[in-house]
Design a protein around this motif. Sequence first.
Motif, PDB file in Angstrom:
ATOM      1  N   UNK A  41      41.440  34.056  44.214  1.00  0.00           N
ATOM      2  CA  UNK A  41      41.073  34.755  45.448  1.00  0.00           C
ATOM      3  C   UNK A  41      39.633  34.443  45.848  1.00  0.00           C
ATOM      4  N   UNK A  42      38.744  34.361  44.857  1.00  0.00           N
ATOM      5  CA  UNK A  42      37.361  33.983  45.135  1.00  0.00           C
ATOM      6  C   UNK A  42      37.298  32.544  45.633  1.00  0.00           C
ATOM      7  N   UNK A  46      35.787  30.595  49.115  1.00  0.00           N
ATOM      8  CA  UNK A  46      34.912  29.419  49.090  1.00  0.00           C
ATOM      9  C   UNK A  46      35.522  28.268  49.897  1.00  0.00           C
ATOM     10  N   UNK A  47      36.828  28.082  49.763  1.00  0.00           N
ATOM     11  CA  UNK A  47      37.498  27.014  50.520  1.00  0.00           C
ATOM     12  C   UNK A  47      37.439  27.300  52.016  1.00  0.00           C
ATOM     13  N   UNK A  48      37.643  28.560  52.389  1.00  0.00           N
ATOM     14  CA  UNK A  48      37.536  28.933  53.792  1.00  0.00           C
ATOM     15  C   UNK A  48      36.132  28.656  54.309  1.00  0.00           C
ATOM     16  N   UNK A  49      35.126  29.032  53.523  1.00  0.00           N
ATOM     17  CA  UNK A  49      33.744  28.813  53.929  1.00  0.00           C
ATOM     18  C   UNK A  49      33.414  27.346  54.103  1.00  0.00           C
ATOM     19  N   UNK A 166      36.541  43.664  42.384  1.00  0.00           N
ATOM     20  CA  UNK A 166      37.984  43.459  42.292  1.00  0.00           C
ATOM     21  C   UNK A 166      38.405  42.461  43.352  1.00  0.00           C
ATOM     22  N   UNK A 167      39.282  41.537  42.984  1.00  0.00           N
ATOM     23  CA  UNK A 167      39.787  40.542  43.926  1.00  0.00           C
ATOM     24  C   UNK A 167      41.226  40.227  43.554  1.00  0.00           C
ATOM     25  N   UNK A 168      42.105  40.244  44.543  1.00  0.00           N
ATOM     26  CA  UNK A 168      43.511  39.968  44.260  1.00  0.00           C
ATOM     27  C   UNK A 168      44.167  39.210  45.402  1.00  0.00           C
ATOM     28  N   UNK A 183      44.352  38.455  51.000  1.00  0.00           N
ATOM     29  CA  UNK A 183      43.516  38.751  49.838  1.00  0.00           C
ATOM     30  C   UNK A 183      42.862  40.117  50.023  1.00  0.00           C
ATOM     31  N   UNK A 184      42.673  40.815  48.900  1.00  0.00           N
ATOM     32  CA  UNK A 184      42.050  42.140  48.938  1.00  0.00           C
ATOM     33  C   UNK A 184      40.897  42.181  47.939  1.00  0.00           C
ATOM     34  N   UNK A 185      39.788  42.823  48.348  1.00  0.00           N
ATOM     35  CA  UNK A 185      38.572  42.860  47.537  1.00  0.00           C
ATOM     36  C   UNK A 185      38.009  44.278  47.530  1.00  0.00           C
TER      37      UNK A 185
END
Length: 256
Positions: A41-42, A46-49, A166-168, A183-185
């Motif tokens: 999820x992280x 990063x890929x989106x950025x 938290x990241x999922x 994604x949820x954070x």
Amino acid sequence: MLRRLLALGMLAMSLAAPGIHAQTEPAGTAAPAANAVNAGSIQALKDMGAYLQKLKRFRVSTEATGERVLADGQKLQHTATADLDLDGRHKLRAVMRSARAERVLIYNGKTVTLYTPAQKYYSTVDFVGTNGELIEQLEIRYGVQLPLSDLFVFGTPAAQFDKIESAMNAGQDFIDDDLCDHYAFRQGKIDWQIWISAGGKPLPRKIVITNRADEARPQSVSLLDWNLKPTFTDAAFKFTPPKGAKKVEIVPRKTK
């Protein structure tokens, strides 16, 4: 970064007042722990950025809905829109609208103008720097926050994820006709969700923010629509004062 993200979620408030394709877990996979930080999820952020940083010319529009909690706990919902035109690293135009207010910001690489059509007031100051630097300095010097400012943070060293608790991966959903990864954070007293286009163009399409510091759990929802082949011209980044417009001085915020 979270503070900038909240600025996007609160756009509606600031202007209004002053599945079939669901992704399933493999059989036998245990549910993630409540505070687990999923590395995938992280990496999606990063890929989106990285993809956003490659975009040189685009228009992105958002419809943002925010909730205001009254003293008795009742929630009022407000909606606003924003359009952001970007051409290269040194040209930017933002138009923010609601039923109660409209604001325009225009940057041509040398000067930045803030204009309020209802009052016909405008302020122009000299500035030389990138669009990202402009957005940062507007907030530092004048307390002016631009919606969608995180578009200039994701994919840079300023996009730090170490404070995410938290990241999922929450599966997949459609935003309009666009299949997106969801994604949820969790970070401090804020929960936030993001829907990113699946496939080769990982564009953010929806952001939901929940304020857990307030027992009423107010939310903001922002829907983003992208045009990667816009038709605007250089004239979009030139401000010509309308008849009757009055130039005023923008006062820098006091520093402690």
